[in-house]
Enzyme design. Structure first.
Site, PDB file in Angstrom:
ATOM      1  N   CYS A  49      -5.652  16.336   5.661  1.00  0.00           N
ATOM      2  CA  CYS A  49      -5.973  15.406   4.581  1.00  0.00           C
ATOM      3  C   CYS A  49      -5.911  16.105   3.218  1.00  0.00           C
ATOM      4  CB  CYS A  49      -7.370  14.825   4.802  1.00  0.00           C
ATOM      5  SG  CYS A  49      -7.972  13.828   3.435  1.00  0.00           S
ATOM      6  N   CYS A  52      -9.353  16.315   1.565  1.00  0.00           N
ATOM      7  CA  CYS A  52     -10.193  17.364   2.155  1.00  0.00           C
ATOM      8  C   CYS A  52      -9.775  18.730   1.613  1.00  0.00           C
ATOM      9  CB  CYS A  52     -10.102  17.341   3.675  1.00  0.00           C
ATOM     10  SG  CYS A  52     -10.978  15.970   4.467  1.00  0.00           S
ATOM     11  N   ASP A  56      -7.160  11.430 -11.630  1.00  0.00           N
ATOM     12  CA  ASP A  56      -6.016  10.966 -10.843  1.00  0.00           C
ATOM     13  C   ASP A  56      -4.734  11.515 -11.462  1.00  0.00           C
ATOM     14  OD1 ASP A  56      -3.830   9.167  -9.857  1.00  0.00           O
ATOM     15  OD2 ASP A  56      -5.510   8.145  -8.900  1.00  0.00           O
ATOM     16  N   HIS A 101     -15.222  13.501   5.496  1.00  0.00           N
ATOM     17  CA  HIS A 101     -13.984  12.738   5.665  1.00  0.00           C
ATOM     18  C   HIS A 101     -14.209  11.507   6.529  1.00  0.00           C
ATOM     19  CE1 HIS A 101      -9.665  12.027   6.163  1.00  0.00           C
ATOM     20  NE2 HIS A 101      -9.983  11.705   7.403  1.00  0.00           N
ATOM     21  N   ASN A 145      -9.586   0.854  -2.107  1.00  0.00           N
ATOM     22  CA  ASN A 145      -8.508   0.219  -1.351  1.00  0.00           C
ATOM     23  C   ASN A 145      -8.770   0.410   0.139  1.00  0.00           C
ATOM     24  OD1 ASN A 145      -6.992  -0.558  -3.662  1.00  0.00           O
ATOM     25  ND2 ASN A 145      -6.292   1.550  -3.866  1.00  0.00           N
ATOM     26  N   GLY A 186      -2.819  -1.035  -0.687  1.00  0.00           N
ATOM     27  CA  GLY A 186      -2.262   0.037  -1.500  1.00  0.00           C
ATOM     28  C   GLY A 186      -2.882   1.401  -1.253  1.00  0.00           C
ATOM     29  N   THR A 235      -3.026   4.900  -0.139  1.00  0.00           N
ATOM     30  CA  THR A 235      -1.987   5.869   0.220  1.00  0.00           C
ATOM     31  C   THR A 235      -2.564   7.160   0.789  1.00  0.00           C
ATOM     32  OG1 THR A 235      -1.903   6.697  -2.053  1.00  0.00           O
ATOM     33  CG2 THR A 235      -0.324   4.968  -1.455  1.00  0.00           C
ATOM     34  N   HIS A 282     -12.016   6.792  -0.908  1.00  0.00           N
ATOM     35  CA  HIS A 282     -12.196   7.251  -2.279  1.00  0.00           C
ATOM     36  C   HIS A 282     -12.409   6.049  -3.192  1.00  0.00           C
ATOM     37  CE1 HIS A 282      -7.865   6.758  -1.575  1.00  0.00           C
ATOM     38  NE2 HIS A 282      -7.714   6.503  -2.865  1.00  0.00           N
TER      39      HIS A 282
END
Length: 112
Positions: free
Chosen positions: A6, A9, A32, A48, A88, A94, A96, A101
């Site tokens: 991940c 992570c 971001d 996680h 999301n 969406g 991804t 998060h």
């Protein structure tokens, strides 16, 4: 629990650099890399889990903790007049990166 595959992570563990704006034992907030607003931060839990639908009592406490911290973090990073939170859930929404998060968007008037 961590997922070695991940990206979030790996960011939380410092293996991948990020523009951190806040970190404690439970969560990390960073800018971001593809901002959708003047201020676009991502808040991740250091535990996680992929989806909001995987919520259990322990993860609920983590998300609650994050939501308690976010208003002050948002204000300190240019969102004094308000902000939008987005989570999301799945590909159709969406998502991804499959590590739960919270997007924190603001710093300007946002379109609906």
């Amino acid at each position: 629990m961590k997922d070695s595959n991940c990206i979030f992570c790996k960011i939380a563990e410092g293996q991948i650099p990020s523009a951190k704006v806040y970190e404690d034992d439970n969560m990390l907030v960073f800018k971001d890399i593809e901002p959708k607003a003047k201020v676009h931060l991502l808040a991740i839990g250091k535990d996680h889990f992929k989806l909001l639908s995987e919520m259990d009592e322990e993860r609920s406490r983590l998300l609650s903790y994050m939501l308690e911290k976010i208003p002050a973090i948002a204000a300190e990073n240019g969102c004094k007049n308000g902000f939008r939170l987005v989570i999301n859930q799945g590909e159709d929404a969406g998502q991804t990166v499959f590590h739960l998060h919270v997007h924190i968007l603001g710093g300007e008037p946002l379109p609906w």
